[in-house]
Write a protein that holds these residues in place. Structure first.
Motif, PDB file in Angstrom:
ATOM      1  N   LEU A 537     -17.835  -1.554   5.914  1.00  0.00           N
ATOM      2  CA  LEU A 537     -16.981  -0.492   5.378  1.00  0.00           C
ATOM      3  C   LEU A 537     -15.513  -0.890   5.322  1.00  0.00           C
ATOM      4  N   MET A 538     -14.834  -0.402   4.296  1.00  0.00           N
ATOM      5  CA  MET A 538     -13.400  -0.596   4.122  1.00  0.00           C
ATOM      6  C   MET A 538     -12.788   0.767   3.843  1.00  0.00           C
ATOM      7  N   GLY A 539     -11.983   1.289   4.771  1.00  0.00           N
ATOM      8  CA  GLY A 539     -11.524   2.660   4.619  1.00  0.00           C
ATOM      9  C   GLY A 539     -10.060   2.902   4.925  1.00  0.00           C
ATOM     10  N   ILE A 540      -9.543   3.971   4.349  1.00  0.00           N
ATOM     11  CA  ILE A 540      -8.165   4.411   4.568  1.00  0.00           C
ATOM     12  C   ILE A 540      -8.172   5.926   4.725  1.00  0.00           C
ATOM     13  N   TYR A 542      -5.377   9.410   5.362  1.00  0.00           N
ATOM     14  CA  TYR A 542      -3.977   9.788   5.162  1.00  0.00           C
ATOM     15  C   TYR A 542      -3.668  11.037   5.950  1.00  0.00           C
ATOM     16  N   ASP A 543      -2.595  10.990   6.717  1.00  0.00           N
ATOM     17  CA  ASP A 543      -2.096  12.138   7.468  1.00  0.00           C
ATOM     18  C   ASP A 543      -0.903  12.703   6.701  1.00  0.00           C
ATOM     19  N   ALA A 544      -1.120  13.819   6.001  1.00  0.00           N
ATOM     20  CA  ALA A 544      -0.079  14.388   5.154  1.00  0.00           C
ATOM     21  C   ALA A 544       1.127  14.864   5.956  1.00  0.00           C
ATOM     22  N   SER A 545       0.897  15.343   7.181  1.00  0.00           N
ATOM     23  CA  SER A 545       2.003  15.852   7.996  1.00  0.00           C
ATOM     24  C   SER A 545       2.943  14.730   8.432  1.00  0.00           C
ATOM     25  N   LYS A 546       2.386  13.555   8.670  1.00  0.00           N
ATOM     26  CA  LYS A 546       3.192  12.402   9.079  1.00  0.00           C
ATOM     27  C   LYS A 546       3.518  11.467   7.914  1.00  0.00           C
ATOM     28  N   LYS A 547       2.885  11.731   6.764  1.00  0.00           N
ATOM     29  CA  LYS A 547       3.009  10.862   5.592  1.00  0.00           C
ATOM     30  C   LYS A 547       2.686   9.412   5.966  1.00  0.00           C
ATOM     31  N   LEU A 548       1.529   9.259   6.594  1.00  0.00           N
ATOM     32  CA  LEU A 548       1.163   7.971   7.158  1.00  0.00           C
ATOM     33  C   LEU A 548      -0.273   7.606   6.775  1.00  0.00           C
ATOM     34  N   TYR A 549      -0.434   6.394   6.219  1.00  0.00           N
ATOM     35  CA  TYR A 549      -1.756   5.858   5.929  1.00  0.00           C
ATOM     36  C   TYR A 549      -2.286   5.105   7.141  1.00  0.00           C
ATOM     37  N   THR A 550      -3.588   5.212   7.357  1.00  0.00           N
ATOM     38  CA  THR A 550      -4.252   4.484   8.431  1.00  0.00           C
ATOM     39  C   THR A 550      -5.465   3.779   7.845  1.00  0.00           C
ATOM     40  N   GLY A 551      -5.584   2.478   8.082  1.00  0.00           N
ATOM     41  CA  GLY A 551      -6.675   1.720   7.491  1.00  0.00           C
ATOM     42  C   GLY A 551      -7.430   0.889   8.498  1.00  0.00           C
ATOM     43  N   ALA A 552      -8.681   0.578   8.164  1.00  0.00           N
ATOM     44  CA  ALA A 552      -9.501  -0.287   9.023  1.00  0.00           C
ATOM     45  C   ALA A 552     -10.562  -0.961   8.177  1.00  0.00           C
ATOM     46  N   SER A 553     -10.909  -2.192   8.557  1.00  0.00           N
ATOM     47  CA  SER A 553     -12.011  -2.907   7.925  1.00  0.00           C
ATOM     48  C   SER A 553     -13.089  -3.165   8.963  1.00  0.00           C
TER      49      SER A 553
END
Length: 565
Positions: A537-540, A542-553
């Motif tokens: 899996l390859m995923g992202i 998004y936390d709209a309140s922090k405007k922050l992307y989080t990703g992991a492979s």
């Protein structure tokens, strides 16, 4: 894993520079954009495009071409796939660039005089090759929604192929294995070899001059660089010389298609995925509807009840897949509205026995319930555009054949058609009409690129390789995030199971399911089969309140990784 963070908040600039060493058990963060793919070099190519002002579509195109160079077992220009695109306004569309059957194809093309599959010809040899769609799909997406010039997006892959890149241990191990196979598979004999005639070793530079030339023609001429001219001529010549049936006419007639996405919902989230000829979106939404009906968040994760319920949902989704789904241009009466409806899920759920496994009956498909290779990457940009894209050669290194003059490997996607009309067996062979071979028809796929939104903003961008396991891998990961509130890395690494209706068996990742649970499931009628890993899996998120992307492979991807900025 090593990370280096550099934030300059006074200037309003946030950069994350990563050195990612083969671990996906920790998350990666970014504010401006992110690419998560099966190869960290390709991910960097995509992020470089974002830094140059490209959008998510541009980055996806550049990443896809780079994966052709760096991840040849699945990254491709000789195959096809699907793309789901969410723009910053919350609108979603999809691109279908699934391979097609050649004009000379027929429903019985793989059968001998006794009506049996001849010499595994639907998987092996050039009859197994579908007309490639990747270049056409990427070009169409660029023409509709790209921002930077096409040539700028293909250039990095040209340079990677021409100048080379450092051979990794993961790719080297695959090279040794593939090169030891049948020497009649011509392109693979010296595919990974250097100028000294030996397989390029880890730490050395691997160059691909023939592929660089092909990519240069695509860079210069766009779609026509592949489907017309010298590349198309060489494909036809190679096919004629080696028993294939794809012609220049097949190539010139091929067109990618922009399609409306399928849309579902789960507990306030909107789920967008691919319509047919992908079966992934239909099955995913149908199974998520069942989980909503079951109020799955009230059931303990990894418990016997959880595994049983998820397996029963999978069984029903795959039964409907087998009976109803195929190329929408050839099947105008597919009951998609019914399959995606909450009422249908309610009826399905009423007939799940929580104490006993159902029976998979090839004679009745899903009616009793009524009353490995592909690669995926995910991309987001600073404006909230998002791409979920899965494309494939089918088997690892596809058909393992191709012209050495062109430098790329052909798919063996014709094996995804139903090979024997009318014959469905307990071993998993399907013979229903919607997915029989026909000229210019797209074969059914399990690819499930998916974007989940919350209030019109990207919430989860996810996908996986894995053949028919793709659907269930994506399903469980979406469920982990939405129902069990798992962070993306844990959702990806959590235990996965797989049931595809036929054969009637439940695969599970060994060492991740307790012996007591396995024993109880077997007593309920499930046939359990251990396996080492399900999905990559390859995923992202998004936390709209922090405007922050989080990703992991996925940690099972040896060369995969996240690049962010």
């Amino acid at each position: 894993m090593k990370k280096f963070y550099s934030f300059n908040r006074a200037l309003g600039i946030s950069l994350v520079f990563l050195i990612f060493f083969n671990s996906a058990k920790a998350q990666t963060y970014a504010e401006n954009g992110m690419v998560v793919s099966d190869n960290v070099i390709a991910s960097q190519v995509g992020v470089d495009i974002l830094k140059k002002g490209g959008n998510a579509v541009d980055a996806a195109i550049a990443t896809a071409f780079a994966l052709e160079v760096t991840h040849p077992e699945a990254g491709n220009i000789g195959g096809g796939g699907f793309m789901v695109f969410l723009n910053s306004a919350g609108d979603v569309t999809t691109f279908d660039f699934r391979e097609k059957a050649p004009l000379a194809a027929s429903p019985t093309m793989f059968l001998d005089e006794n009506g049996k599959i001849k010499d595994n010809s639907n998987h092996k040899g050039l009859l197994a090759v579908g007309v490639p769609g990747t270049v056409a799909g990427l070009y169409l997406a660029h023409q509709k929604y790209g921002k930077l010039p096409w040539a700028d997006l293909v250039k990095p892959s040209v340079e990677l192929a021409k100048k080379g890149f450092t051979m990794s241990w993961g790719l080297y191990n695959a090279a040794v294995s593939v090169s030891d196979r049948d020497p009649s598979e011509d392109i693979m004999k010296d595919y990974f070899h250097g100028e000294n005639g030996e397989i390029v070793k880890p730490g050395e530079t691997w160059k691909q001059p023939a592929l660089a030339k092909t990519l240069k023609l695509i860079q210069k001429h766009g779609r026509d660089g592949f489907y017309k001219g010298e590349v198309a001529q060489e494909i036809e010549d190679y096919m004629k010389a080696n028993g294939g049936i794809i012609t220049k006419e097949d190539l010139e007639k091929y067109e990618a298609v922009e399609r409306e996405p399928l849309k579902g919902s789960f507990n306030g989230y909107d789920i967008y995925s691919m319509p047919p000829p992908s079966s992934g979106g239909v099955a995913l939404i149908e199974m998520m509807n069942l989980m909503e009906e079951a109020n799955i968040s009230e059931i303990e994760f990894n418990s016997t009840a959880y595994v049983h319920l998820v397996a029963e949902a999978m069984r029903r989704g795959f039964a409907d897949r087998a009976e109803f789904l195929g190329d929408p241009d050839f099947n105008l009466d597919m009951p998609l509205d019914k399959l995606l409806s909450k009422d249908f899920a309610k009826k399905r759920f009423e007939n799940i026995n929580m104490k006993k496994a159902s029976i998979s009956d090839p004679a009745q498909y899903g009616h009793p319930y009524d009353g490995t290779n592909t690669t995926h990457f995910s991309v987001v940009d600073k404006d909230g555009n998002a791409i979920s894209m899965t494309y494939t050669l089918e088997n690892s290194y596809g058909v393992k054949m191709g012209s050495s003059k062109l430098g790329f490997i052909f798919n063996n996607e014709m094996g995804d058609f139903n090979p024997v009309p009318g014959e469905t067996t307990t071993t998993g062979q399907i013979g229903s009409n919607p997915n029989l071979v026909a000229p210019e028809k797209r074969m059914l796929s399990s690819m499930t690129p998916t974007i989940v939104t919350k209030d019109g903003k990207p919430y989860l961008v996810i996908g996986s390789p894995g053949g028919r396991t793709i659907i269930n891998t994506v399903f469980q990961t979406v469920l982990n995030v939405l129902a069990y509130d798992m962070r993306i890395d844990r959702a990806i690494e959590a235990m996965k199971i797989h049931h595809q209706w036929l054969p009637d068996r439940l695969l599970y990742e060994q060492n991740l399911l307790s012996p007591d649970t396995r024993d109880t499931l077997e007593k309920m009628g499930h046939t359990l089969i251990p396996t080492t890993n399900i999905g990559v899996l390859m995923g992202i998120t998004y936390d709209a309140s922090k405007k922050l992307y989080t990703g992991a492979s996925d940690s099972s991807s040896e060369d995969g990784g996240v690049r962010a900025y």
